[in-house]
Design a protein around this motif. Structure first.
Motif, PDB file in Angstrom:
ATOM      1  N   CYS A 118      -6.701  -2.478  -4.209  1.00 39.69           N
ATOM      2  CA  CYS A 118      -5.477  -2.185  -3.430  1.00 39.69           C
ATOM      3  C   CYS A 118      -5.519  -2.837  -2.065  1.00 39.69           C
ATOM      4  O   CYS A 118      -4.504  -3.309  -1.543  1.00 39.69           O
ATOM      5  CB  CYS A 118      -5.332  -0.674  -3.250  1.00 39.69           C
ATOM      6  N   ASN A 147     -12.364   4.647  -1.488  1.00 35.16           N
ATOM      7  CA  ASN A 147     -11.319   5.620  -1.865  1.00 35.16           C
ATOM      8  C   ASN A 147     -11.760   6.442  -3.067  1.00 35.16           C
ATOM      9  O   ASN A 147     -10.969   7.110  -3.712  1.00 35.16           O
ATOM     10  CB  ASN A 147      -9.983   4.934  -2.140  1.00 35.16           C
ATOM     11  N   ALA A 170      -8.822   2.366  -7.777  1.00 35.77           N
ATOM     12  CA  ALA A 170      -7.449   2.840  -7.586  1.00 35.77           C
ATOM     13  C   ALA A 170      -6.404   1.915  -8.178  1.00 35.77           C
ATOM     14  O   ALA A 170      -5.419   2.364  -8.759  1.00 35.77           O
ATOM     15  CB  ALA A 170      -7.182   3.045  -6.105  1.00 35.77           C
ATOM     16  N   CYS A 173      -1.809   5.748   2.661  1.00 30.92           N
ATOM     17  CA  CYS A 173      -3.102   5.280   2.134  1.00 30.92           C
ATOM     18  C   CYS A 173      -4.075   5.014   3.285  1.00 30.92           C
ATOM     19  O   CYS A 173      -3.697   4.436   4.310  1.00 30.92           O
ATOM     20  CB  CYS A 173      -2.876   3.997   1.341  1.00 30.92           C
ATOM     21  N   HIS A 224      -6.335   2.838   3.594  1.00 28.27           N
ATOM     22  CA  HIS A 224      -6.589   1.423   3.899  1.00 28.27           C
ATOM     23  C   HIS A 224      -5.764   0.963   5.100  1.00 28.27           C
ATOM     24  O   HIS A 224      -6.187   0.097   5.859  1.00 28.27           O
ATOM     25  CB  HIS A 224      -6.249   0.538   2.700  1.00 28.27           C
ATOM     26  N   LEU A 260       0.857  -1.195   0.000  1.00 25.79           N
ATOM     27  CA  LEU A 260       0.000   0.000   0.000  1.00 25.79           C
ATOM     28  C   LEU A 260       0.890   1.242   0.000  1.00 25.79           C
ATOM     29  O   LEU A 260       1.962   1.243   0.614  1.00 25.79           O
ATOM     30  CB  LEU A 260      -0.875   0.003   1.260  1.00 25.79           C
ATOM     31  N   CYS A 261       0.438   2.288  -0.670  1.00 22.45           N
ATOM     32  CA  CYS A 261       1.225   3.532  -0.693  1.00 22.45           C
ATOM     33  C   CYS A 261       1.294   4.099   0.730  1.00 22.45           C
ATOM     34  O   CYS A 261       0.327   3.982   1.494  1.00 22.45           O
ATOM     35  CB  CYS A 261       0.558   4.584  -1.573  1.00 22.45           C
ATOM     36  N   CYS A 273      -8.308   8.230  -2.533  1.00 25.08           N
ATOM     37  CA  CYS A 273      -6.984   7.672  -2.834  1.00 25.08           C
ATOM     38  C   CYS A 273      -5.989   8.828  -3.016  1.00 25.08           C
ATOM     39  O   CYS A 273      -6.231   9.734  -3.814  1.00 25.08           O
ATOM     40  CB  CYS A 273      -7.100   6.844  -4.111  1.00 25.08           C
ATOM     41  N   ILE A 274      -4.874   8.786  -2.278  1.00 27.87           N
ATOM     42  CA  ILE A 274      -3.938   9.924  -2.345  1.00 27.87           C
ATOM     43  C   ILE A 274      -3.261  10.016  -3.711  1.00 27.87           C
ATOM     44  O   ILE A 274      -2.888  11.090  -4.153  1.00 27.87           O
ATOM     45  CB  ILE A 274      -2.892   9.891  -1.202  1.00 27.87           C
ATOM     46  N   GLN A 275      -3.131   8.890  -4.377  1.00 27.47           N
ATOM     47  CA  GLN A 275      -2.547   8.927  -5.729  1.00 27.47           C
ATOM     48  C   GLN A 275      -3.492   9.655  -6.680  1.00 27.47           C
ATOM     49  O   GLN A 275      -3.079  10.380  -7.572  1.00 27.47           O
ATOM     50  CB  GLN A 275      -2.297   7.503  -6.261  1.00 27.47           C
TER      51      GLN A 275
HETATM   52  S1  SF4 Z   1      -3.250   3.632  -5.119  1.00 26.21           S
HETATM   53 FE1  SF4 Z   1      -4.533   4.766  -3.683  1.00 26.21          FE
HETATM   54  S2  SF4 Z   1      -5.851   3.251  -2.725  1.00 26.21           S
HETATM   55 FE2  SF4 Z   1      -4.174   2.154  -3.723  1.00 26.21          FE
HETATM   56  S3  SF4 Z   1      -2.638   1.856  -2.158  1.00 26.21           S
HETATM   57 FE3  SF4 Z   1      -2.114   3.762  -3.196  1.00 26.21          FE
HETATM   58  S4  SF4 Z   1      -3.151   5.378  -2.039  1.00 26.21           S
HETATM   59 FE4  SF4 Z   1      -4.054   3.431  -1.433  1.00 26.21          FE
END
Ligand code: SF4
Length: 536
Positions: free
Chosen positions: A383, A453, A457, A356, A358, A352-353, A519-521
């Motif tokens: 994710c 999210n 994602a 995140c 999650h 996971l980023c 989702c932060i991305q």
């Molecule tokens: S892409 Fe978004 S939802 Fe997936 S792990 Fe990264 S931050 Fe979390």
């Protein structure tokens, strides 16, 4: 005409536009996602207002594409191989109804399971449905075949499957484009009962499909995409399918294989060419990406007991992606000297980023699980599946889209209590909703955690069909409003999240706990796009 450096998926997207499609329907899934994204961002597609929004799942996508075909226009449905399982019902029946406007179903298989639960081979589905299957061996063919597939679909009145694999989807080569065709006019089918599969009609249409099979084989034998290349050494005859042709030819940099070769890029298999090969050669080697479909077919095909080798016989590996080295070994050639993997290249397991949401959900859930014992968290695909790995080790299952809620229900029915189902917002609208309905009908004791999210994602942040609507959907399905709980997955909210989960765990019925944080991305990507728009 213009030559562009296209990924295989981009070549397919461009070819579909150039063939005059009026709509693309898909649910994101690697390695097929970028076909739709390419069309979404294409200038001509925007100008023509080609339909290019995501669908809730692969079944709805294919049904929508079939509806566009009913209206006489050309349409494409895209999915990854496991998505075809979701669309299997309409896929099989579309072979019986046939099409009106050209319909191409692009399915991207993922041998070696780079980002998939399994490595199934979609050619079997094509054979099962008895429809033509096109399997390009390079990016130019991906373009040419996709473009021609629409006309072929209209000529045979059948949907056509384009089967590609990850390597072709995600590698680049120069592609020469052709002119852009106009879209079809809106028009109804001549037979307004064509898509009516009442048994009386369905039986007749099924017979039509059977009657076309010899013609489809004949068309395959005449196809420019299926070739027979002579070779001096008849000790071996080689059959290559799709991209596997490249794996063979990379062993002959001078471009001449000494053995006769049948290259198959269009199915049903060109029987005439295979029989010729078998008559002339002592032994056959079948090189195909995926399952041993052709090898299995040929083993039962020839009465003379010709030796047939390939993935089934062990000449090539039974699983995983093929490559030129595998083929070299099967040919008894020296392994070509290639680049060595640098010793300092770190192995990067997926995770996971950092930051995140999650993570915060899993740390809270873990605290609760510690008190009640392991083996109670049924998860889904997204994710959050990475919660199976350290440092979380939270989830216990991941089978297919939507299976978290239904498996949790089954376990609860079996007497395992409490149970949790973890599912994402997009997966929830893909296949989770019906599972929730089952739980509500029987007031099953389950705790469903929707990790929202606000995106699909894992495949790159596409819009989720559920955006801002999850609570209302759950309430509409019949979940008691007081057992629809919301939290924001942030470290500072840890105690509150634990408390909510514990409270709902005590409830003997259906609870839906929604953890919502974008989702932060996706936030970062949106910022970048907006900045670029401002600067433009
Ligand atoms: S892409 Fe978004 S939802 Fe997936 S792990 Fe990264 S931050 Fe979390």
């Amino acid at each position: 005409m213009q030559r562009n450096l296209f990924l295989g998926v981009e070549a397919i997207g461009q070819a579909a536009i150039d063939a005059g499609i009026s709509g693309i329907y898909a649910y994101p899934g690697t390695p097929s996602t970028e076909i739709t994204e390419y069309i979404q961002n294409n200038k001509i597609a925007v100008e023509r207002d080609i339909h290019r929004e995501w669908s809730a799942n692969e079944k709805t996508a294919l049904e929508e594409a079939l509806g566009m075909s009913y209206a006489g226009k050309r349409s494409m449905a895209c999915m990854k191989h496991v998505g075809l399982n979701v669309a299997a019902d309409v896929f099989m029946n579309a072979a019986i109804t046939g099409i009106h406007g050209g319909l191409v179903i692009t399915v991207a298989d993922d041998p070696s399971q780079h980002s998939s639960q399994n490595e199934q081979d979609s050619r079997f589905y094509g054979k099962f449905a008895m429809i033509p299957v096109f399997e390009p061996s390079n990016q130019q063919e991906a373009y040419d075949m996709t473009r021609e597939a629409f006309a072929f679909s209209e000529k045979t009145k059948l949907p056509v499957m384009m089967r590609i694999t990850t390597r072709l989807a995600h590698s680049r080569a120069g592609v020469v484009q052709k002119e852009i065709l106009p879209e079809n006019e809106l028009k109804l089918p001549e037979n307004l009962m064509q898509f009516m599969l009442l048994p009386a009609y369905g039986r007749k249409y099924y017979q039509n499909l059977l009657d076309k099979q010899d013609w489809l084989t004949e068309l395959s034998e005449k196809s420019k995409f299926n070739t027979f290349t002579e070779g001096k050494d008849k000790g071996l005859g080689i059959v290559t399918c799709g991209i596997a042709h490249n794996y063979l030819m990379e062993n002959y940099p001078e471009g001449k294989c000494p053995y006769p070769v049948v290259k198959i890029s269009q199915y049903p298999v060109p029987e005439k060419w295979l029989k010729k090969l078998e008559n002339e050669c002592d032994e056959l080697l079948i090189i195909e990406e995926g399952y041993p479909l052709v090898e299995e077919l040929l083993k039962d095909y020839f009465e003379k007991g010709t030796k047939v080798c390939g993935r089934l016989s062990g000449a090539l590996p039974r699983r995983g992606e093929l490559n030129p080295d595998h083929v070299a070994k099967a040919l008894g050639k020296e392994k070509a000297e290639t680049f060595k993997v640098p010793d300092n290249l770190a192995n990067r397991p997926p995770s996971l980023c950092a930051g995140c949401g999650h993570q915060d959900t899993y740390f809270a859930l873990n605290e609760v699980i510690e008190e009640i014992g392991d083996g109670r968290v049924f998860s889904d695909i997204g994710c959050y599946t990475l919660g199976a790995l350290p440092p979380y080790n939270t989830i216990n299952t991941c089978v297919d889209m939507g299976a978290s809620i239904t498996m949790a229900k089954g376990a609860s029915d079996a007497g395992l209590k409490p149970v949790f189902a973890v599912i994402g917002d997009s997966t929830f609208t893909h296949s989770g909703i019906t599972g929730l309905l089952d739980c509500v009908v029987e007031n099953t004791n389950v705790n469903i955690i929707i990790v929202d999210n606000e995106a699909v994602a894992m495949t790159g942040g596409q819009d989720s069909s559920a955006k801002g609507k999850i609570e209302r959907i759950c309430e509409g399905i019949g979940v008691q409003p007081e057992h629809i709980r919301l939290f924001i997955p942030l470290k500072k909210n840890h105690d509150e999240i634990v408390e909510i989960i514990k409270e709902e765990m005590e409830y003997d019925g259906v609870s839906v706990i929604i953890g919502r944080r974008e989702c932060i991305q996706k936030i970062a990507r949106t910022k970048k796009i907006n900045k670029a728009k401002k600067q433009a």
